[in-house]
Scaffold this motif. Structure first.
Motif, PDB file in Angstrom:
ATOM      1  N   GLN A  98      26.526  24.684  48.018  1.00 22.22           N
ATOM      2  CA  GLN A  98      26.538  26.342  48.961  1.00 22.22           C
ATOM      3  C   GLN A  98      25.536  26.969  47.724  1.00 22.22           C
ATOM      4  N   ARG A  99      26.142  26.547  46.312  1.00 20.07           N
ATOM      5  CA  ARG A  99      25.287  27.803  45.281  1.00 20.07           C
ATOM      6  C   ARG A  99      23.594  27.080  45.224  1.00 20.07           C
ATOM      7  N   HIS A 100      23.267  25.990  45.759  1.00 18.84           N
ATOM      8  CA  HIS A 100      22.154  25.077  45.360  1.00 18.84           C
ATOM      9  C   HIS A 100      21.296  26.096  46.746  1.00 18.84           C
ATOM     10  N   ALA A 101      21.715  25.981  47.941  1.00 21.58           N
ATOM     11  CA  ALA A 101      21.362  26.357  48.896  1.00 21.58           C
ATOM     12  C   ALA A 101      20.997  28.289  48.510  1.00 21.58           C
ATOM     13  N   GLU A 102      22.346  28.646  48.285  1.00 24.07           N
ATOM     14  CA  GLU A 102      21.522  30.462  47.942  1.00 24.07           C
ATOM     15  C   GLU A 102      20.463  30.376  46.744  1.00 24.07           C
ATOM     16  N   GLU A 103      20.594  29.539  45.725  1.00 28.26           N
ATOM     17  CA  GLU A 103      19.706  30.045  45.177  1.00 28.26           C
ATOM     18  C   GLU A 103      18.449  29.661  44.903  1.00 28.26           C
ATOM     19  N   ARG A 104      18.293  28.220  46.044  1.00 27.90           N
ATOM     20  CA  ARG A 104      17.062  27.533  46.611  1.00 27.90           C
ATOM     21  C   ARG A 104      16.390  27.900  47.641  1.00 27.90           C
ATOM     22  N   GLY A 105      16.889  29.004  48.130  1.00 29.17           N
ATOM     23  CA  GLY A 105      16.525  30.356  49.139  1.00 29.17           C
ATOM     24  C   GLY A 105      16.670  29.520  50.550  1.00 29.17           C
ATOM     25  N   ALA A 106      17.430  28.258  50.337  1.00 28.18           N
ATOM     26  CA  ALA A 106      17.488  28.061  52.095  1.00 28.18           C
ATOM     27  C   ALA A 106      18.058  28.010  53.411  1.00 28.18           C
ATOM     28  N   THR A 107      17.114  27.789  54.005  1.00 30.00           N
ATOM     29  CA  THR A 107      17.759  29.248  55.432  1.00 30.00           C
ATOM     30  C   THR A 107      18.994  27.862  56.652  1.00 30.00           C
ATOM     31  N   GLU A 108      19.809  28.668  56.607  1.00 26.27           N
ATOM     32  CA  GLU A 108      20.517  28.343  57.553  1.00 26.27           C
ATOM     33  C   GLU A 108      20.274  26.798  58.460  1.00 26.27           C
ATOM     34  N   THR A 109      19.208  26.396  59.185  1.00 28.61           N
ATOM     35  CA  THR A 109      19.237  25.892  60.278  1.00 28.61           C
ATOM     36  C   THR A 109      17.758  24.584  58.869  1.00 28.61           C
ATOM     37  N   GLY A 110      17.031  25.053  57.535  1.00 28.84           N
ATOM     38  CA  GLY A 110      15.959  24.313  56.940  1.00 28.84           C
ATOM     39  C   GLY A 110      16.960  23.338  56.169  1.00 28.84           C
ATOM     40  N   SER A 111      16.267  22.305  55.795  1.00 33.54           N
ATOM     41  CA  SER A 111      16.955  21.539  54.298  1.00 33.54           C
ATOM     42  C   SER A 111      17.308  22.659  53.345  1.00 33.54           C
ATOM     43  N   LEU A 112      18.991  21.415  52.882  1.00 35.27           N
ATOM     44  CA  LEU A 112      19.338  22.255  52.426  1.00 35.27           C
ATOM     45  C   LEU A 112      19.100  22.079  50.567  1.00 35.27           C
ATOM     46  N   LEU A 113      18.451  20.844  49.943  1.00 35.84           N
ATOM     47  CA  LEU A 113      18.596  20.014  49.294  1.00 35.84           C
ATOM     48  C   LEU A 113      16.537  20.837  49.228  1.00 35.84           C
ATOM     49  N   ARG A 114      16.813  21.219  47.866  1.00 36.00           N
ATOM     50  CA  ARG A 114      14.902  21.633  47.631  1.00 36.00           C
ATOM     51  C   ARG A 114      15.194  21.422  46.603  1.00 36.00           C
ATOM     52  N   TYR A 115      14.215  21.678  46.121  1.00 37.97           N
ATOM     53  CA  TYR A 115      12.855  21.467  44.629  1.00 37.97           C
ATOM     54  C   TYR A 115      12.872  22.875  44.166  1.00 37.97           C
ATOM     55  N   ARG A 116      12.959  23.430  42.954  1.00 37.08           N
ATOM     56  CA  ARG A 116      13.197  24.913  41.979  1.00 37.08           C
ATOM     57  C   ARG A 116      12.060  25.622  42.743  1.00 37.08           C
ATOM     58  N   ASN A 117      10.884  25.625  43.613  1.00 38.34           N
ATOM     59  CA  ASN A 117      10.303  25.628  43.562  1.00 38.34           C
ATOM     60  C   ASN A 117       9.999  26.064  45.575  1.00 38.34           C
ATOM     61  N   GLY A 118      11.124  25.618  46.164  1.00 39.96           N
ATOM     62  CA  GLY A 118      12.224  25.965  47.241  1.00 39.96           C
ATOM     63  C   GLY A 118      11.103  25.522  48.063  1.00 39.96           C
ATOM     64  N   GLN A 119      10.926  24.093  47.956  1.00 39.55           N
ATOM     65  CA  GLN A 119      10.178  22.898  49.577  1.00 39.55           C
ATOM     66  C   GLN A 119      11.410  22.031  48.880  1.00 39.55           C
ATOM     67  N   PRO A 120      11.259  21.668  50.836  1.00 39.55           N
ATOM     68  CA  PRO A 120      12.296  20.678  51.159  1.00 39.55           C
ATOM     69  C   PRO A 120      12.255  19.260  50.396  1.00 39.55           C
ATOM     70  N   LEU A 121      13.373  18.968  49.904  1.00 39.33           N
ATOM     71  CA  LEU A 121      13.196  17.536  48.737  1.00 39.33           C
ATOM     72  C   LEU A 121      12.572  16.013  50.058  1.00 39.33           C
ATOM     73  N   THR A 122      12.549  15.926  49.052  1.00 44.92           N
ATOM     74  CA  THR A 122      11.437  14.183  50.485  1.00 44.92           C
ATOM     75  C   THR A 122      11.874  12.565  49.551  1.00 44.92           C
ATOM     76  N   TYR A 123      11.498  12.214  50.039  1.00 48.00           N
ATOM     77  CA  TYR A 123      12.559  10.533  49.704  1.00 48.00           C
ATOM     78  C   TYR A 123      11.719  10.590  48.050  1.00 48.00           C
ATOM     79  N   ARG A 124      10.689  10.976  47.884  1.00 44.66           N
ATOM     80  CA  ARG A 124       9.840  10.850  46.530  1.00 44.66           C
ATOM     81  C   ARG A 124      10.985  10.877  45.115  1.00 44.66           C
ATOM     82  N   ARG A 125      11.626  12.353  45.916  1.00 44.33           N
ATOM     83  CA  ARG A 125      12.693  13.014  44.484  1.00 44.33           C
ATOM     84  C   ARG A 125      13.751  11.571  44.233  1.00 44.33           C
TER      85      ARG A 125
END
Length: 202
Positions: A91-118
């Motif tokens: 929950q904290r991760h989603a809030e701090e990184r600006g995830a919308t309710e129906t968008g990807s939860l896991l995100r980079y620091r810049n707010g971009q959704p995580l990919t397999y490359r991580r």
């Protein structure tokens, strides 16, 4: 044409001491240790696949029952219990990184959704610090083996099968598996023992 025989996998459970080393490296180096340790905890607790983690959305979190909705291969969906601690982190991760309710939860620091490359970057980095990780080609899927092996040894095959999210009709488990399906409460009890945290469903 005959399909080539599938070779046995070399993956297996990672020993506790080695798993602790992996988590220590993930949390002490790299450009985003908070993200990396969250990933490792998510996969260790739930035994989910990478696709299930990347598909996770804030809308898939049920804080009241400490469960997350996993959507994995074959369009399968299942509720998987998580510890109260992991739920708070998600929950904290989603809030701090600006995830919308129906968008990807896991995100980079810049707010971009995580990919397999991580994941690839994470294991390369861990392998640079722990040579045995590189030599044995340890990956996220080894965490799935680790958790499911522990669940099977301590709670039995039926609960491990449900914990893994394996389909009822797949594989060669036999007809008996149809009659001994584990409940969500039993999965939560296994998780509670694994994490040493009480769970509302267990």
């Amino acid at each position: 044409m005959a399909k080539p025989r599938r070779l046995p996998s070399t993956r297996r459970a990672v020993a506790d001491a080695r798993l602790a080393e992996i988590n220590e490296v993930a949390g002490s180096a790299g450009d985003d240790p908070a993200l990396d340790t969250l990933l490792l905890r998510l996969h260790t607790e739930t035994a989910c696949r990478r696709g299930g983690a990347l598909a996770l959305r804030p809308a898939d979190l049920d804080p009241e029952q400490c469960s997350i909705l996993l959507r994995e291969k074959g369009d399968s969906m299942r509720w998987q219990p998580v510890s109260p601690t992991l739920m708070r982190y998600l929950q904290r991760h989603a809030e701090e990184r600006g995830a919308t309710e129906t968008g990807s939860l896991l995100r980079y620091r810049n707010g971009q959704p995580l990919t397999y490359r991580r994941y690839d970057h994470l294991w390369v980095r861990i392998g640079e610090h722990l040579p045995w990780v590189y030599v044995q080609q340890i990956s996220t899927h080894w965490l799935r083996h680790t958790t499911l092996t522990w669940v099977e040894r301590n709670f039995g095959y039926a609960i491990a099968r449900a914990y893994a999210g394996h389909s009822e009709g797949g594989g060669d488990a036999g007809t008996t598996a149809t009659y001994v399906r584990a409940t969500l409460q039993e999965i939560a009890a296994a998780l509670s023992a694994l994490t040493n945290e009480p769970h509302p469903l267990s």
